[in-house]
Scaffold this active site. Structure first.
Site, PDB file in Angstrom:
ATOM      1  N   ASN A  62       0.836  -1.209   0.000  1.00  0.00           N
ATOM      2  CA  ASN A  62       0.000   0.000   0.000  1.00  0.00           C
ATOM      3  C   ASN A  62       0.869   1.257   0.000  1.00  0.00           C
ATOM      4  O   ASN A  62       0.556   2.226  -0.692  1.00  0.00           O
ATOM      5  CB  ASN A  62      -0.959  -0.007   1.186  1.00  0.00           C
ATOM      6  CG  ASN A  62      -2.183  -0.862   0.925  1.00  0.00           C
ATOM      7  OD1 ASN A  62      -3.034  -0.517   0.115  1.00  0.00           O
ATOM      8  ND2 ASN A  62      -2.259  -2.008   1.584  1.00  0.00           N
ATOM      9  N   ARG A  83       4.057   0.420  27.850  1.00  0.00           N
ATOM     10  CA  ARG A  83       3.275   0.835  26.689  1.00  0.00           C
ATOM     11  C   ARG A  83       3.106   2.360  26.685  1.00  0.00           C
ATOM     12  O   ARG A  83       3.150   3.001  25.637  1.00  0.00           O
ATOM     13  CB  ARG A  83       1.903   0.142  26.725  1.00  0.00           C
ATOM     14  CG  ARG A  83       1.144   0.207  25.424  1.00  0.00           C
ATOM     15  CD  ARG A  83       1.825  -0.658  24.384  1.00  0.00           C
ATOM     16  NE  ARG A  83       1.293  -0.401  23.056  1.00  0.00           N
ATOM     17  CZ  ARG A  83       1.455  -1.200  22.012  1.00  0.00           C
ATOM     18  NH1 ARG A  83       2.146  -2.310  22.135  1.00  0.00           N
ATOM     19  NH2 ARG A  83       0.953  -0.899  20.843  1.00  0.00           N
ATOM     20  N   VAL A  92      -1.736  -0.677  17.545  1.00  0.00           N
ATOM     21  CA  VAL A  92      -2.983  -0.016  17.959  1.00  0.00           C
ATOM     22  C   VAL A  92      -2.632   1.445  18.258  1.00  0.00           C
ATOM     23  O   VAL A  92      -1.760   1.733  19.078  1.00  0.00           O
ATOM     24  CB  VAL A  92      -3.576  -0.702  19.211  1.00  0.00           C
ATOM     25  CG1 VAL A  92      -4.804   0.045  19.700  1.00  0.00           C
ATOM     26  CG2 VAL A  92      -3.906  -2.156  18.909  1.00  0.00           C
ATOM     27  N   ASN A 129      -7.128   4.960   7.680  1.00  0.00           N
ATOM     28  CA  ASN A 129      -6.695   3.564   7.720  1.00  0.00           C
ATOM     29  C   ASN A 129      -7.299   2.813   6.530  1.00  0.00           C
ATOM     30  O   ASN A 129      -8.404   3.127   6.106  1.00  0.00           O
ATOM     31  CB  ASN A 129      -7.195   2.925   9.024  1.00  0.00           C
ATOM     32  CG  ASN A 129      -6.799   1.461   9.155  1.00  0.00           C
ATOM     33  OD1 ASN A 129      -5.651   1.090   8.911  1.00  0.00           O
ATOM     34  ND2 ASN A 129      -7.749   0.619   9.534  1.00  0.00           N
ATOM     35  N   HIS A 158      -8.658  -0.863   5.573  1.00  0.00           N
ATOM     36  CA  HIS A 158      -9.051  -2.151   6.167  1.00  0.00           C
ATOM     37  C   HIS A 158      -9.521  -3.077   5.043  1.00  0.00           C
ATOM     38  O   HIS A 158     -10.321  -2.663   4.199  1.00  0.00           O
ATOM     39  CB  HIS A 158     -10.164  -1.953   7.199  1.00  0.00           C
ATOM     40  CG  HIS A 158     -10.581  -3.243   7.829  1.00  0.00           C
ATOM     41  ND1 HIS A 158      -9.845  -3.837   8.833  1.00  0.00           N
ATOM     42  CD2 HIS A 158     -11.624  -4.062   7.571  1.00  0.00           C
ATOM     43  CE1 HIS A 158     -10.419  -4.986   9.160  1.00  0.00           C
ATOM     44  NE2 HIS A 158     -11.503  -5.138   8.414  1.00  0.00           N
ATOM     45  N   ASP A 171     -10.884   6.811  14.616  1.00  0.00           N
ATOM     46  CA  ASP A 171     -11.290   7.411  15.892  1.00  0.00           C
ATOM     47  C   ASP A 171     -10.802   6.512  17.025  1.00  0.00           C
ATOM     48  O   ASP A 171      -9.957   5.650  16.798  1.00  0.00           O
ATOM     49  CB  ASP A 171     -12.810   7.661  15.915  1.00  0.00           C
ATOM     50  CG  ASP A 171     -13.607   6.376  15.806  1.00  0.00           C
ATOM     51  OD1 ASP A 171     -13.007   5.284  15.908  1.00  0.00           O
ATOM     52  OD2 ASP A 171     -14.842   6.454  15.632  1.00  0.00           O
ATOM     53  N   GLU A 172     -11.353   6.675  18.223  1.00  0.00           N
ATOM     54  CA  GLU A 172     -10.839   5.904  19.371  1.00  0.00           C
ATOM     55  C   GLU A 172     -11.153   4.412  19.276  1.00  0.00           C
ATOM     56  O   GLU A 172     -10.514   3.597  19.914  1.00  0.00           O
ATOM     57  CB  GLU A 172     -11.399   6.454  20.689  1.00  0.00           C
ATOM     58  CG  GLU A 172     -10.666   7.686  21.212  1.00  0.00           C
ATOM     59  CD  GLU A 172     -11.162   8.979  20.587  1.00  0.00           C
ATOM     60  OE1 GLU A 172     -12.087   8.916  19.731  1.00  0.00           O
ATOM     61  OE2 GLU A 172     -10.627  10.044  20.936  1.00  0.00           O
ATOM     62  N   GLY A 173     -12.146   4.018  18.472  1.00  0.00           N
ATOM     63  CA  GLY A 173     -12.528   2.601  18.379  1.00  0.00           C
ATOM     64  C   GLY A 173     -11.682   1.850  17.354  1.00  0.00           C
ATOM     65  O   GLY A 173     -10.777   2.409  16.737  1.00  0.00           O
ATOM     66  N   ASP A 179     -11.738   0.281  13.856  1.00  0.00           N
ATOM     67  CA  ASP A 179     -12.463   0.261  12.573  1.00  0.00           C
ATOM     68  C   ASP A 179     -13.849   0.903  12.664  1.00  0.00           C
ATOM     69  O   ASP A 179     -14.767   0.517  11.940  1.00  0.00           O
ATOM     70  CB  ASP A 179     -12.586  -1.178  12.030  1.00  0.00           C
ATOM     71  CG  ASP A 179     -11.241  -1.868  11.857  1.00  0.00           C
ATOM     72  OD1 ASP A 179     -10.255  -1.170  11.577  1.00  0.00           O
ATOM     73  OD2 ASP A 179     -11.190  -3.101  12.005  1.00  0.00           O
TER      74      ASP A 179
HETATM   75  C1  GRF Z   1      -3.396  -4.922   3.831  1.00  0.00           C
HETATM   76  O1  GRF Z   1      -4.234  -5.996   3.557  1.00  0.00           O
HETATM   77  C2  GRF Z   1      -4.126  -3.902   4.639  1.00  0.00           C
HETATM   78  O2  GRF Z   1      -5.455  -3.772   4.297  1.00  0.00           O
HETATM   79  C3  GRF Z   1      -3.996  -4.472   6.004  1.00  0.00           C
HETATM   80  O3  GRF Z   1      -2.685  -5.002   6.048  1.00  0.00           O
HETATM   81  C4  GRF Z   1      -2.255  -5.319   4.742  1.00  0.00           C
HETATM   82  C5  GRF Z   1      -1.001  -4.541   4.477  1.00  0.00           C
HETATM   83  O4  GRF Z   1      -0.342  -4.914   3.329  1.00  0.00           O
HETATM   84  N1  GRF Z   1      -4.321  -3.500   7.007  1.00  0.00           N
HETATM   85  P1  GRF Z   1       0.913  -4.071   2.829  1.00  0.00           P
HETATM   86  O5  GRF Z   1       1.924  -3.997   3.968  1.00  0.00           O
HETATM   87  O6  GRF Z   1       0.465  -2.714   2.411  1.00  0.00           O
HETATM   88  O7  GRF Z   1       1.479  -4.858   1.677  1.00  0.00           O
END
Ligand code: GRF
Length: 211
Positions: free
Chosen positions: A8, A60, A87, A102, A104, A141-143, A145
């Site tokens: 990514n 932590r 986290v 983020n 997901h 946010d704080e949660g 996803d």
């Molecule tokens: C992806 O599937 C992303 O959605 C998830 O972790 C993976 C990361 O892949 N949160 P990369 O490190 O970007 O290759």
């Protein structure tokens, strides 16, 4: 912010270089994992990187403070969690409220929340027999996803999918498209948070066609 392979991150680097992401420069790549290939990608692209692992700190809370300082020093307009398994502590979410996104690998609110990360997400999708999955970019946010959704893209599940093949297809067909696109939209002031929802200028006319 990354933890692993960094595909990514690579999509973002390529988007900036290729001009599909404008008004954007990456000021820092942070990893919690010293062995993340994402760090190599940052080096190859000449981007400053830093690695701080919770394991290097006595508590932590001490790690959280160090992470906050690291992020504040680079003074980002936007923080992108691009496969980041740390986290995000509340002190960071509060400092950068509305400025953290983020990616997901499912269609939130399905297959998300605590325990849904990496391959586990895709295992659960296949176990449930879902016919469609996909990816979501959302504000943090704080949660876990739970923040406002920016973009989503569906990907059909095949009957011969394994968690690995599904993960790969969702990356190729959804994640590497919607994460760079969300960054470009935010960098060009097209995104606003209104209550619990996101409004995007030109969504129906332009974005929906491109997706
Ligand atoms: C992806 O599937 C992303 O959605 C998830 O972790 C993976 C990361 O892949 N949160 P990369 O490190 O970007 O290759």
């Amino acid at each position: 912010m990354v933890s692993g392979g960094g595909t990514n991150l690579q999509a973002i680097i390529d988007g900036i270089e290729g001009g599909s992401i404008t008004n954007t420069e990456i000021c820092l790549v942070y990893s919690n994992n010293p062995n993340a290939y994402a760090l190599e990608r940052a080096r190859n692209a000449g981007i400053r990187s830093v690695c701080k692992s919770p394991k290097d700190y006595e508590s932590r809370a001490a790690f959280n403070e160090a992470l906050l300082e690291t992020l504040k020093e680079s003074d980002p307009d936007l923080i992108v969690l691009a496969g980041c398994l740390v986290v995000i502590p509340e002190i960071v979410v509060r400092e950068f409220a509305g400025r953290i996104i983020n990616i997901h690998p499912s269609l939130i609110p399905s297959f998300c929340g605590t325990g849904y990360y990496g391959l586990k997400v895709h295992e659960k999708v296949l176990e449930r027999g879902a016919r469609v999955s996909g990816a979501t970019v959302h504000f943090v946010d704080e949660g876990t996803d739970t923040g406002p959704i920016i973009l989503q893209k569906p990907v059909m599940v095949r009957s011969d999918d394994t968690p690995q093949t599904l993960q790969r297809r969702i990356m190729e067909q959804a994640e590497w498209k919607i994460l760079p696109m969300a960054i470009d939209l935010i960098a060009n002031d097209a995104v606003s948070i209104q209550g619990d929802r996101v409004v995007i200028n030109g969504y129906d006319d332009k974005i929906l066609q491109e997706l």
